[in-house]
Scaffold this active site. Sequence first.
Site, short mmCIF file in Angstrom:
data_model
loop_
_atom_site.label_atom_id
_atom_site.label_comp_id
_atom_site.label_asym_id
_atom_site.label_seq_id
_atom_site.Cartn_x
_atom_site.Cartn_y
_atom_site.Cartn_z
N GLU A 72 8.05 12.02 48.78
CA GLU A 72 8.89 11.39 50.00
C GLU A 72 8.39 11.63 50.99
O GLU A 72 8.20 12.55 52.06
CB GLU A 72 10.64 12.56 49.65
CG GLU A 72 11.39 12.07 50.75
CD GLU A 72 12.80 13.39 50.48
OE1 GLU A 72 13.43 12.58 50.35
OE2 GLU A 72 12.51 14.39 50.50
N GLU A 122 18.75 21.30 46.28
CA GLU A 122 17.52 21.44 47.44
C GLU A 122 17.56 22.24 48.88
O GLU A 122 18.07 21.50 49.56
CB GLU A 122 17.34 20.04 47.45
CG GLU A 122 15.80 20.13 48.33
CD GLU A 122 15.41 18.68 49.19
OE1 GLU A 122 14.26 17.99 49.36
OE2 GLU A 122 16.32 17.62 48.94
#
Length: 263
Positions: free
Chosen positions: A244, A143
């Site tokens: 998130e 990521e």
Amino acid sequence: MLRFAANLTTMYTEYPFMERFAHAAHDGFHGVEFLFPYEHPPEAIAEELRRHRLEQVLFNAPPGDWSAGERGIASLPGREEEFREGFLRALHYAGILRCPRIHVMAGVPPAEIEHAHAVDLFRTNLVWALEASSGTAIDLLTEPINSRDIPGYLFSRQEEAHRLVREIGNRRLKVQMDLYHCQIMEGDLIMRLRRYLGEEESPVGHIQIAGVPARREPDEGEVHYENIFQTLEQLGYPGWIGCEYKPSAGTSEGLGWFRRYRA
């Protein structure tokens, strides 16, 4: 149909961790993710998943010393053995939780280490992890993380991660495309989604969302997520969308944006 997963590290924090599964299920989520499960036995988490008919969609491999500011060790020299031990532990949890994705955090390399050397070390560790998990169907994710939240993180832009995934060329290695980080660093979200999700073998294995700039609910801030969701539906994105974000107040009270999708 879009599928949303509640992130139990950032959401429902008004409850103890093991109680968050029940609240997520009650609010209509069918999947959950979190950063790290290692403070709890995997069997106890698996029981919560079973009891509330939830799917574990993602968690992270051990990141090193989180309390000391470490955010992954896969690009840190001299930590190879620790990385391997931690990844095998993550693999054990993933098997019990039936989780199909593990995020391998690259980390913040020491300032004296050349960037190219840190990338090479990350590549070597990822290849080892792919081989170690070769008997499974588990995808490994990398990521890009914005340089405001984590200065010095190995990758902060999408193309950096996508380039490494192409170079390694293993179908189980994919990019975790967090649109919060992407907006802060690059913007142009819809065009980037069309680019990467439009590839024949899409390298995007997971998407995450949060409002920008405050990382609150996705209906707050500068990103028009309704357009993002329409684009994902048009592109036929088959994966999960991880929520998130840090709720402004109570988690359930801030789920107005989610009501139209919860079916």
